[in-house]
Design an enzyme around this catalytic site. Structure first.
Site, PDB file in Angstrom:
ATOM      1  N   GLY A 145       0.819  -1.209   0.000  1.00 43.49           N
ATOM      2  CA  GLY A 145       0.000   0.000   0.000  1.00 43.49           C
ATOM      3  C   GLY A 145       0.847   1.251   0.000  1.00 43.49           C
ATOM      4  O   GLY A 145       1.960   1.273  -0.520  1.00 43.49           O
ATOM      5  N   SER A 146       0.335   2.286   0.634  1.00 40.91           N
ATOM      6  CA  SER A 146       0.968   3.598   0.556  1.00 40.91           C
ATOM      7  C   SER A 146       2.159   3.721   1.499  1.00 40.91           C
ATOM      8  O   SER A 146       2.268   3.002   2.502  1.00 40.91           O
ATOM      9  CB  SER A 146      -0.049   4.688   0.899  1.00 40.91           C
ATOM     10  OG  SER A 146      -0.319   4.689   2.291  1.00 40.91           O
TER      11      SER A 146
ATOM     12  N   GLY B  93       0.621   5.136   4.947  1.00 42.77           N
ATOM     13  CA  GLY B  93      -0.073   4.112   5.723  1.00 42.77           C
ATOM     14  C   GLY B  93       0.852   3.003   6.165  1.00 42.77           C
ATOM     15  O   GLY B  93       0.790   2.531   7.310  1.00 42.77           O
ATOM     16  N   GLY B  94       1.729   2.566   5.259  1.00 46.26           N
ATOM     17  CA  GLY B  94       2.657   1.497   5.593  1.00 46.26           C
ATOM     18  C   GLY B  94       3.625   1.903   6.678  1.00 46.26           C
ATOM     19  O   GLY B  94       3.940   1.111   7.578  1.00 46.26           O
TER      20      GLY B  94
ATOM     21  N   GLU C 138       5.440  -3.295   1.269  1.00 50.71           N
ATOM     22  CA  GLU C 138       5.791  -2.740  -0.042  1.00 50.71           C
ATOM     23  C   GLU C 138       5.079  -1.402  -0.140  1.00 50.71           C
ATOM     24  O   GLU C 138       3.851  -1.332  -0.079  1.00 50.71           O
ATOM     25  CB  GLU C 138       5.346  -3.667  -1.170  1.00 50.71           C
ATOM     26  CG  GLU C 138       5.724  -3.147  -2.556  1.00 50.71           C
ATOM     27  CD  GLU C 138       4.832  -3.688  -3.653  1.00 50.71           C
ATOM     28  OE1 GLU C 138       4.381  -2.878  -4.491  1.00 50.71           O
ATOM     29  OE2 GLU C 138       4.574  -4.897  -3.668  1.00 50.71           O
TER      30      GLU C 138
ATOM     31  N   CYS D 267       2.486  -0.894  -9.034  1.00 52.48           N
ATOM     32  CA  CYS D 267       3.600  -0.475  -8.197  1.00 52.48           C
ATOM     33  C   CYS D 267       4.911  -0.473  -8.965  1.00 52.48           C
ATOM     34  O   CYS D 267       5.898   0.109  -8.512  1.00 52.48           O
ATOM     35  CB  CYS D 267       3.708  -1.364  -6.970  1.00 52.48           C
ATOM     36  SG  CYS D 267       3.755  -3.126  -7.341  1.00 52.48           S
TER      37      CYS D 267
END
Length: 511
Positions: free
Chosen positions: A215-216, A219-220, A239, A276
Site C-alpha cells: 500500500g501507501s 499508511g505502511g 511494499e 507499483c
C-alpha cells in the site's frame, strides 16, 4: 505515492473491530498448534483446494471484482488465473522442500572448537496478518501472494480486507475458508476482518507474529512503526513506494527511439497506471525529443473526456494532486495531458488520463524529494541528461525502488550503470518494461527503502522466507528430529550435509 485513507472511528466501531480481531487472532493461534506440525503434503493439499475453489468461483468473482475496481474482465480473469497459479506453485514448492534450507553438520572433533551434531532448518513464525492491496483485487489481496506464502509455510493467516473492494474481499474470504475446511485444515487457519480500526488492532495483537502489507508509504510507515513499537516487535513486510527509474542510453535512442517510446507509453498507461512497478521516471539524452515521441504515442488518450475510472475516488484525487504538484514545479513542463486544477484539471473526479512531463537531470539532482515523488497513476516524468554520469548521479538520489531498467545496444559497457541500478533496485531489467511481475523461483519483488521495509521478496517462492525463522537442533536423538532433518531423509528433500549440497535423485538425472 499510493494513498492511505484514514477517517474518524467511533469508540463503538473500534470496540467491534478489536473484538473481531481478538476472535480471529485467537483462532489463528489455536490453529497454529496443528499447522506448525503439518506435513508438506497436507499444506500442498490445502493450497490446491483453495486454488480449485477460486477457479470454480471465477464466474462469480470476476464480475464482482470489476464492479468494485473498474479493471475490466479480461485483466481480472488473468489476475485470478495468476492467483490460483501461484497457490499451486507454492504447493509444489513445499513438497520439493529446498525452501527449508535443511542443513546437517555431523560431529567433527577436529574443528576448533569441536563441532557437535547440528541440524538446522526453517520453521513457521506463527499467525500472520495480511493487508489486501487496492490495485490487485486477487493477486495481492485476500488470497494473494502474502496469504499463499504464509499458508504454505504453516502460518495461519488473518486478512484485513481492503476498503476498495469490500464485497469481493468478503466473498473471496468465504471461498478460501470453505476450501480450507473441506481440505481438513484446522479451524482458524484463515480469518478475515475489515476496517481501519481492525487493521491497527491486528498489527498490535500479541498473537500476530508478522505482517504482510502492500500500500501507501504513509499508511505502511504508520503500521510499520506500530509493529516496531510493540512490547514484542514483529517483522513488518511492507511494499510502499517506488518510481522505478529507466535509463535509455544515447545509442539505444538513436537506434530505436520510436519503439522505446511506444513501449514506455504502453507500460505507464497499463491499468490506468495503477501498478507499483510503473516506470515513473525515464532518463534520456538531452535533445533527443523522446518526451514528444511518448506524447505522440498516448495521443488522444490524454484528453479529459478519454479518462478512465481509477480504483477509488481517493486514488484518483491523490493522482491529480500529485501530477499537479509536479507540473507546478518551476523546472517541469507538461508535454502531454492535463495536470493542474480548475479548467486545467487532469481529468474528471474519480478518473485518470495519461500525463507526460519533462525535466532535466540537473533539476532532479537539485530537488529529488519533489521530483521523485511517486504519482500512483498514468504519468511518467522524462528526465533529459547531458551525460550518463549526470544521469547516474540523479538515479542515486531515487533511494530504493522495486525495479530499475536500462535500455542499451549490444556491446555497450554497462558496468557503471549496473553498479548504480543494482544498489537501488531489487530487479534490474535489460529489455522490456517493469510492469508485469512473473511469479517464479527467481523473482525478486522488493527493494531498499522506501520501496519496501525488508530485503525479502513478496512475489515468488522465496516470499515464504518472510514467515519462517531458523531453528538448530544440537545432539538431538533422530526420533526427536523433524522428518526433514532425520538421517535417512525420509522426505527426500534437498539438504546441505557437511557443507555439500545433496539433491536426492540428482545423480540419476542425465547429464
Amino acid at each position: 505515492m499510493r494513498p492511505f485513507h484514514g477517517g474518524s472511528m467511533t469508540t463503538e466501531t473500534t470496540a467491534i473491530a478489536e473484538t473481531g480481531v481478538d476472535e480471529a487472532a485467537a483462532a489463528a493461534r489455536s490453529a497454529f498448534a496443528t499447522t506448525v506440525a503439518s506435513t508438506a503434503a497436507e499444506r500442498a493439499a490445502w493450497l490446491t483446494a483453495v486454488a480449485d475453489a477460486l477457479d470454480a468461483a471465477r464466474d462469480e468473482l470476476v464480475p464482482l471484482a470489476d464492479e468494485e475496481s473498474h479493471l475490466g474482465t479480461a485483466r481480472l480473469t488473468g489476475e485470478l488465473a495468476r492467483t490460483t497459479s501461484q497457490l499451486r506453485l507454492f504447493a509444489r514448492a513445499v513438497v520439493e522442500g529446498s525452501y527449508l534450507e535443511a542443513t546437517i553438520d555431523h560431529p567433527d572433533a577436529t574443528t576448533i572448537p569441536p563441532t557437535p551434531d547440528l541440524r538446522r532448518m526453517l520453521r513457521p513464525l506463527g499467525p500472520v496478518a495480511v493487508f489486501g492491496a487496492s490495485n490487485f483485487p486477487f493477486a495481492f489481496s485476500v488470497a494473494g501472494g502474502d496469504t499463499a506464502s504464509a499458508l504454505a509455510t504453516g502460518c495461519p493467516v488473518v486478512v484485513k480486507g481492503h476498503s476498495a473492494h469490500p464485497r469481493l474481499s468478503r466473498r473471496t474470504a468465504e471461498v478460501v475458508a470453505g476450501a480450507l475446511a473441506a481440505a481438513d485444515a484446522p479451524d482458524g487457519t484463515f480469518g478475515h476482518v475489515e476496517g481501519r480500526a481492525a487493521g491497527i488492532a491486528l498489527v498490535q495483537h500479541p498473537e500476530i507474529r508478522a505482517v504482510g502489507f502492500t500500500g501507501s508509504l504513509h499508511g505502511g510507515r504508520a503500521l510499520f512503526d506500530l509493529a516496531s513499537s510493540r512490547p514484542d516487535p514483529i517483522p513488518f513486510y511492507g511494499e510502499l513506494s517506488a518510481v522505478n527509474p529507466v535509463l535509455v542510453t544515447p545509442a539505444a535512442v538513436e537506434a530505436r527511439a520510436a519503439e522505446l517510446a511506444a513501449g514506455l507509453a504502453a507500460s505507464f498507461t497499463l491499468g490506468v497506471g495503477q501498478f507499483c512497478t510503473n516506470p515513473g521516471v525515464v532518463f534520456v539524452p538531452a535533445g533527443s525529443g523522446f518526451a514528444e515521441l511518448v506524447a505522440a504515442e498516448v495521443g488522444e488518450a490524454t484528453a479529459p473526456d478519454a479518462a478512465a475510472p481509477m480504483l477509488t475516488d481517493g486514488i484518483a484525487s491523490a493522482f491529480a494532486d500529485g501530477v499537479a504538484a509536479l507540473a507546478g514545479h518551476d523546472d517541469v513542463r507538461v508535454v502531454a495531458g492535463r495536470a493542474g486544477n480548475g479548467s486545467n484539471a487532469a481529468s474528471a473526479p474519480g478518473t485518470g488520463s495519461p500525463v507526460v512531463l519533462a525535466t532535466t537531470a540537473a533539476a532532479v539532482i537539485a530537488d529529488p524529494q519533489a521530483l521523485f515523488a511517486e504519482c500512483f497513476g498514468p504519468s511518467t516524468l522524462v528526465v533529459e541528461y547531458a551525460s550518463i554520469e549526470e544521469a547516474l548521479t540523479a538515479i542515486r538520489a531515487v533511494g530504493g525502488s522495486l525495479t530499475a531498467t536500462v535500455h542499451a545496444e549490444p556491446g555497450e559497457d554497462l558496468a557503471d550503470i549496473l553498479a548504480v541500478l543494482t544498489e537501488i533496485a531489487g530487479r534490474v531489467l535489460f529489455a522490456g518494461w517493469p510492469t508485469g511481475v512473473a511469479v517464479s523461483w527467481a523473482q525478486q519483488h522488493g527493494g531498499p527503502w522506501p520501496a519496501t521495509t525488508t530485503i525479502h521478496t513478496s512475489v515468488g517462492v522465496t516470499a515464504m522466507r518472510r514467515f519462517l525463522r531458523p531453528v538448530a537442533y544440537q545432539q538431538a536423538p533422530d526420533a526427536a528430529l523433524p522428518a526433514e532433518l532425520r538421517e535417512d531423509n525420509p522426505l527426500g528433500i534437498p539438504r546441505r550435509v557437511d557443507g555439500v549440497l545433496v539433491v536426492p535423485g540428482a545423480e540419476a538425472r542425465p547429464a
